[in-house]
Design an enzyme around this catalytic site. Sequence first.
Site, PDB file in Angstrom:
ATOM      1  N   ASP A   7       1.288  -5.125 -31.459  1.00  0.00           N
ATOM      2  CA  ASP A   7       0.090  -4.520 -32.053  1.00  0.00           C
ATOM      3  C   ASP A   7      -0.693  -3.730 -31.007  1.00  0.00           C
ATOM      4  O   ASP A   7      -0.677  -4.050 -29.827  1.00  0.00           O
ATOM      5  CB  ASP A   7      -0.784  -5.632 -32.658  1.00  0.00           C
ATOM      6  CG  ASP A   7      -1.792  -5.089 -33.655  1.00  0.00           C
ATOM      7  OD1 ASP A   7      -1.681  -3.914 -34.056  1.00  0.00           O
ATOM      8  OD2 ASP A   7      -2.710  -5.852 -34.033  1.00  0.00           O
ATOM      9  N   ASN A   9       2.050  -2.386 -44.190  1.00  0.00           N
ATOM     10  CA  ASN A   9       1.848  -1.112 -43.480  1.00  0.00           C
ATOM     11  C   ASN A   9       2.081   0.107 -44.378  1.00  0.00           C
ATOM     12  O   ASN A   9       1.729   1.230 -44.006  1.00  0.00           O
ATOM     13  CB  ASN A   9       2.727  -1.027 -42.223  1.00  0.00           C
ATOM     14  CG  ASN A   9       2.265  -1.924 -41.078  1.00  0.00           C
ATOM     15  OD1 ASN A   9       3.063  -2.441 -40.312  1.00  0.00           O
ATOM     16  ND2 ASN A   9       0.951  -2.131 -40.948  1.00  0.00           N
TER      17      ASN A   9
END
Length: 263
Positions: A27, A75
Amino acid sequence: MAGHPGLAEAPILDAVSIPRHLAVIMDGNGRWAKARGLSRTQGHRQGVVAVRNIVASATKIGIEYLTLFSFSSENWSRPATEIAELLGLLKLFIRKDLSTLKKQNVRVLVIGGRADLSADLVDLLEMAEERTAGNTGMTLVIAFNYGSRSEMTDMVRRLAREVEQGRLASDQISEEMISSSLYSAGIPDPDVIIRTSGEKRLSNFLLWQAAYAEFVFVDCNWPDFDEQQLILALEEYGRRNRRFGGLAEEDCQGSKKIVASGG
Ligand code: IPE
Ligand code: IPE
Ligand code: MG
């Protein structure tokens, strides 16, 4: 010591710090880019460089399974241009890096839903799995279009169908059967999950499989995560006392030691 013939090179890490299965939530690509006045795209591209380095380091360290969370089922809610970039980078990675992965004796597996992926991407992922199936070194598990809740929903549907069709009795359903009905069938549970970028959550990653995983949260953004950062995170993992619901050996005080069932 390196350079002295006849003397083995010192191992990078103690055996306790080397997990069998390391999973990583990569991330912070966007924040890495923003901090440098770059586009998110550039952050994702630099993220691929970090992937390459971590695969090489994990292979060197002797990790058996490395799972990389590269695109979550959530996502898809990002802007179309960013999604296209991420899909493109996955394709580019497979096309460009497959020969290196083969040389590194790495076996590739992909976990995640395939129904919403384009046929050419599915073909590419299957090709990567097939061409590396015989490799005996590290297994690189790419979690792409992965989400634990949809993985579990699929699993429940599959088992329910078996029950409906009379091939399975509901009381035959065991933890092992559930594990082997997930996308991750055959892959041991992760020993440690590292998340970069300072966020402290799982974001729908390996919810079932992480039951006894250790979590290491590091502040650096994914593109800055290198071998040194990996070693520090694994040393932290090595200092953890994993009990799997049992007791640490020193606390058993002469009574018969309870053998932990996990790990
Ligand atoms: C990780 O970086 C890559 C993916 C989730 C695909 P992000 O894109 O989430 O970066 P941040 O969290 O916005 O910094
Ligand atoms: C998790 O990161 C998914 C991947 C690393 C692929 P996100 O950036 O999508 O997670 P949230 O939205 O911050 O929870
Ligand atoms: Mg993020």
